[in-house]
Design a protein around this motif. Structure first.
Motif, PDB file in Angstrom:
ATOM      1  N   CYS A 116       0.759  -1.305   0.068  1.00 30.34           N
ATOM      2  CA  CYS A 116       0.066  -0.075   0.200  1.00 30.34           C
ATOM      3  C   CYS A 116       1.072   1.201  -0.071  1.00 30.34           C
ATOM      4  O   CYS A 116       0.669   2.119  -0.709  1.00 30.34           O
ATOM      5  CB  CYS A 116      -0.870   0.059   1.122  1.00 30.34           C
ATOM      6  SG  CYS A 116      -2.338   1.105   1.249  1.00 30.34           S
ATOM      7  N   SER A 117       1.935   1.141   0.748  1.00 32.14           N
ATOM      8  CA  SER A 117       2.835   2.335   0.758  1.00 32.14           C
ATOM      9  C   SER A 117       3.450   2.622  -0.648  1.00 32.14           C
ATOM     10  O   SER A 117       3.851   3.723  -0.887  1.00 32.14           O
ATOM     11  CB  SER A 117       3.932   2.099   1.773  1.00 32.14           C
ATOM     12  OG  SER A 117       4.904   1.251   1.326  1.00 32.14           O
ATOM     13  N   LEU A 118       3.658   1.748  -1.527  1.00 35.74           N
ATOM     14  CA  LEU A 118       4.445   1.647  -2.718  1.00 35.74           C
ATOM     15  C   LEU A 118       3.332   2.502  -4.037  1.00 35.74           C
ATOM     16  O   LEU A 118       3.713   2.738  -4.877  1.00 35.74           O
ATOM     17  CB  LEU A 118       4.801   0.618  -3.151  1.00 35.74           C
ATOM     18  CG  LEU A 118       5.988  -0.096  -2.269  1.00 35.74           C
ATOM     19  CD1 LEU A 118       6.473  -1.468  -2.744  1.00 35.74           C
ATOM     20  CD2 LEU A 118       7.183   0.845  -2.052  1.00 35.74           C
ATOM     21  N   ILE A 119       2.070   2.092  -3.893  1.00 39.51           N
ATOM     22  CA  ILE A 119       1.124   2.598  -4.639  1.00 39.51           C
ATOM     23  C   ILE A 119       0.221   3.698  -4.290  1.00 39.51           C
ATOM     24  O   ILE A 119      -0.624   3.494  -3.170  1.00 39.51           O
ATOM     25  CB  ILE A 119       0.284   1.300  -5.219  1.00 39.51           C
ATOM     26  CG1 ILE A 119       1.190   0.400  -5.730  1.00 39.51           C
ATOM     27  CG2 ILE A 119      -0.864   1.851  -6.263  1.00 39.51           C
ATOM     28  CD1 ILE A 119       0.409  -0.932  -5.860  1.00 39.51           C
ATOM     29  N   ASP A 120       0.272   4.962  -4.686  1.00 35.14           N
ATOM     30  CA  ASP A 120      -0.267   6.217  -4.367  1.00 35.14           C
ATOM     31  C   ASP A 120      -1.698   6.078  -5.137  1.00 35.14           C
ATOM     32  O   ASP A 120      -2.081   6.766  -6.120  1.00 35.14           O
ATOM     33  CB  ASP A 120       0.218   7.216  -4.923  1.00 35.14           C
ATOM     34  CG  ASP A 120      -0.375   8.605  -4.089  1.00 35.14           C
ATOM     35  OD1 ASP A 120      -1.285   8.494  -3.191  1.00 35.14           O
ATOM     36  OD2 ASP A 120       0.059   9.572  -4.599  1.00 35.14           O
ATOM     37  N   ALA A 121      -2.619   5.301  -4.494  1.00 40.99           N
ATOM     38  CA  ALA A 121      -4.084   5.177  -5.093  1.00 40.99           C
ATOM     39  C   ALA A 121      -4.937   4.712  -3.783  1.00 40.99           C
ATOM     40  O   ALA A 121      -4.520   3.812  -3.164  1.00 40.99           O
ATOM     41  CB  ALA A 121      -4.202   4.277  -6.244  1.00 40.99           C
ATOM     42  N   PRO A 122      -6.332   5.033  -3.821  1.00 40.59           N
ATOM     43  CA  PRO A 122      -7.177   4.524  -2.696  1.00 40.59           C
ATOM     44  C   PRO A 122      -7.086   2.731  -3.072  1.00 40.59           C
ATOM     45  O   PRO A 122      -7.303   2.325  -4.198  1.00 40.59           O
ATOM     46  CB  PRO A 122      -8.470   4.917  -2.879  1.00 40.59           C
ATOM     47  CG  PRO A 122      -8.085   6.225  -3.853  1.00 40.59           C
ATOM     48  CD  PRO A 122      -6.972   5.835  -4.678  1.00 40.59           C
ATOM     49  N   PHE A 137      -6.737  -1.634  -6.347  1.00 40.13           N
ATOM     50  CA  PHE A 137      -6.414  -0.073  -6.289  1.00 40.13           C
ATOM     51  C   PHE A 137      -7.075   0.571  -7.471  1.00 40.13           C
ATOM     52  O   PHE A 137      -7.331   0.043  -8.616  1.00 40.13           O
ATOM     53  CB  PHE A 137      -4.863   0.282  -6.627  1.00 40.13           C
ATOM     54  CG  PHE A 137      -3.988  -0.229  -5.400  1.00 40.13           C
ATOM     55  CD1 PHE A 137      -3.667   0.436  -4.390  1.00 40.13           C
ATOM     56  CD2 PHE A 137      -3.428  -1.618  -5.832  1.00 40.13           C
ATOM     57  CE1 PHE A 137      -2.736   0.096  -3.640  1.00 40.13           C
ATOM     58  CE2 PHE A 137      -2.625  -2.122  -4.618  1.00 40.13           C
ATOM     59  CZ  PHE A 137      -2.280  -1.294  -3.470  1.00 40.13           C
ATOM     60  N   LEU A 139      -7.192   2.800  -9.992  1.00 46.38           N
ATOM     61  CA  LEU A 139      -6.262   3.287 -10.738  1.00 46.38           C
ATOM     62  C   LEU A 139      -6.811   3.164 -12.322  1.00 46.38           C
ATOM     63  O   LEU A 139      -7.255   2.097 -12.787  1.00 46.38           O
ATOM     64  CB  LEU A 139      -4.976   2.450 -10.621  1.00 46.38           C
ATOM     65  CG  LEU A 139      -3.922   2.716  -9.568  1.00 46.38           C
ATOM     66  CD1 LEU A 139      -2.621   1.900  -9.509  1.00 46.38           C
ATOM     67  CD2 LEU A 139      -3.313   4.213  -9.800  1.00 46.38           C
ATOM     68  N   ARG A 180      -6.880   3.995   3.816  1.00 46.30           N
ATOM     69  CA  ARG A 180      -6.690   3.807   2.419  1.00 46.30           C
ATOM     70  C   ARG A 180      -7.824   3.194   1.882  1.00 46.30           C
ATOM     71  O   ARG A 180      -8.108   3.281   0.732  1.00 46.30           O
ATOM     72  CB  ARG A 180      -5.399   3.236   2.141  1.00 46.30           C
ATOM     73  CG  ARG A 180      -4.152   3.983   2.411  1.00 46.30           C
ATOM     74  CD  ARG A 180      -3.827   5.093   1.553  1.00 46.30           C
ATOM     75  NE  ARG A 180      -3.660   4.553   0.382  1.00 46.30           N
ATOM     76  CZ  ARG A 180      -2.307   4.224  -0.148  1.00 46.30           C
ATOM     77  NH1 ARG A 180      -1.260   4.363   0.704  1.00 46.30           N
ATOM     78  NH2 ARG A 180      -2.008   3.671  -1.585  1.00 46.30           N
ATOM     79  N   ASP A 202       4.689   3.642   6.580  1.00 50.11           N
ATOM     80  CA  ASP A 202       3.519   3.535   6.531  1.00 50.11           C
ATOM     81  C   ASP A 202       2.524   3.615   7.759  1.00 50.11           C
ATOM     82  O   ASP A 202       3.295   2.979   8.780  1.00 50.11           O
ATOM     83  CB  ASP A 202       3.053   2.300   5.813  1.00 50.11           C
ATOM     84  CG  ASP A 202       1.479   2.201   5.428  1.00 50.11           C
ATOM     85  OD1 ASP A 202       1.069   2.890   4.523  1.00 50.11           O
ATOM     86  OD2 ASP A 202       0.589   1.406   6.079  1.00 50.11           O
ATOM     87  N   GLN A 204      -1.526   3.203   9.221  1.00 56.18           N
ATOM     88  CA  GLN A 204      -2.608   2.976   8.866  1.00 56.18           C
ATOM     89  C   GLN A 204      -3.625   2.505   9.851  1.00 56.18           C
ATOM     90  O   GLN A 204      -3.058   1.713  10.792  1.00 56.18           O
ATOM     91  CB  GLN A 204      -2.602   1.930   7.718  1.00 56.18           C
ATOM     92  CG  GLN A 204      -2.339   2.441   6.232  1.00 56.18           C
ATOM     93  CD  GLN A 204      -3.320   3.304   5.661  1.00 56.18           C
ATOM     94  OE1 GLN A 204      -4.343   2.907   5.619  1.00 56.18           O
ATOM     95  NE2 GLN A 204      -2.869   4.330   5.278  1.00 56.18           N
TER      96      GLN A 204
END
Length: 240
Positions: A116-122, A137, A139, A180, A202, A204
Motif C-alpha cells: 500500500c505504501s508503494l502505490i499512491d491510490a485508494p 487499487f 487506478l 486507504r 506506512d 494505517q
C-alpha cells in the motif's frame, strides 16, 4: 438469548503471538461458542478468522471460523465442530489457535501494508491468505510493473523495519482519514482507533494482526497485476 450485554476481551490486540489461552464460556448456540476472552482473530479487514481448537473438560472442539457478532461487535463467536451444545456459562476451556495459518496471515497482512505504501491510490478491496494476498487499487491507467513492485517490496522487507501498534484516542476524525480502503471504516473500539505503524514507511488504521518486524515477512513476489474494471487494478503477491 440476548447477547447485547456480553463482551469478549481481545487478547490478539496486545499479544498477536499468543498461541494458547484459558477462558470461560459466555454463551453457546448449536454451532458457535462465545468466550470471555480469546486470542482467535475474528474475520475482518480482509483477514480471515482464525481456526484451531477449544478444549473443554469432556471434549475437543474444532474451531472452523471466528467472527464478531453482527449486532454486538464486542462479542466474538467461534464456529465449532461438533457443536458446543451442553457447555455451560462459566465453564473453563483452553483455546489453541492454528499458529502456522495465523502467522501466515500476520506476515502477509504486514506485507500488504508495505504494498500500500508503494502505490499512491485508494484501496478498493483486500484479501489475505496464509500464502498469498491481494489489494485492489482505484487506478484508471495501468502504470504498475510486477518486477518493480517485487524489487521494492523485498527492499522494504529486508531493511527490517519495526512494526508497532499505536492507539489513537484523540482527533479520531483526522486519524480516520488515514484509512486507504475506500469501503471500510477505521476500526473504532472503546473510543480509540488501532493503527499499525511500519517505521516511517506506512501508518494505517487497522484492527488486524501483524508481525513485529518486516523481515519476518520473508521474500515475496508480485505474481499478477490484473485490470478488473476501468478504474480497478488488482495486485497479487505471494511468498516465494
Amino acid at each position: 438469548m440476548n447477547f447485547h450485554n456480553l463482551r469478549t476481551s481481545d487478547l490478539f490486540d496486545d499479544a498477536p503471538y499468543m498461541r494458547e489461552f484459558s477462558a470461560n464460556v459466555l454463551a453457546a448456540t448449536e454451532t458457535a461458542l462465545a468466550l470471555d476472552r480469546t486470542c482467535f482473530y475474528p474475520q475482518g479487514g480482509g483477514q480471515p478468522g482464525d481456526t484451531g481448537q477449544i478444549v473443554a473438560a469432556d471434549r475437543v472442539l474444532k474451531v472452523t471460523n471466528t467472527y464478531r457478532d453482527r449486532d454486538n461487535p464486542a462479542l466474538i463467536w467461534h464456529d465449532c465442530e461438533p457443536g458446543p451444545d451442553g457447555l455451560l456459562r462459566g465453564e473453563s476451556v483452553q483455546g489453541v489457535i492454528d499458529w502456522e495459518r495465523r502467522y501466515g496471515h500476520m506476515r502477509m497482512h504486514t506485507c500488504l501494508h508495505l504494498l500500500c505504501s508503494l502505490i499512491d491510490a485508494p484501496v478498493t478491496g483486500c484479501s489475505i491468505a496464509a500464502d498469498k494476498g491481494r489489494l485492489d487499487f482505484d487506478l484508471p491507467e495501468m502504470t504498475l510493473d510486477k518486477d518493480e513492485i517485487s524489487r521494492r517490496l523485498n527492499e522494504l522487507i529486508e531493511v527490517d523495519h519495526p512494526v508497532r501498534r499505536v492507539r489513537a484516542t484523540e482527533n479520531l476524525e483526522q486519524v480516520m482519514r488515514l484509512t486507504r480502503t475506500k469501503l471500510v471504516e477505521a476500526p473504532v473500539r472503546d473510543g480509540k482507533i488501532n493503527l499499525v505503524q511500519i517505521a516511517d514507511v506506512d501508518l494505517q488504521p487497522c484492527g488486524g494482526t501483524h508481525v513485529a518486524s518486516s523481515r519476518e515477512i520473508g521474500r515475496v513476489v508480485c505474481a499478477k497485476i490484473e485490470k478488473k474494471s476501468r478504474h480497478n487494478r488488482r495486485v497479487s503477491v505471494r511468498f516465494t
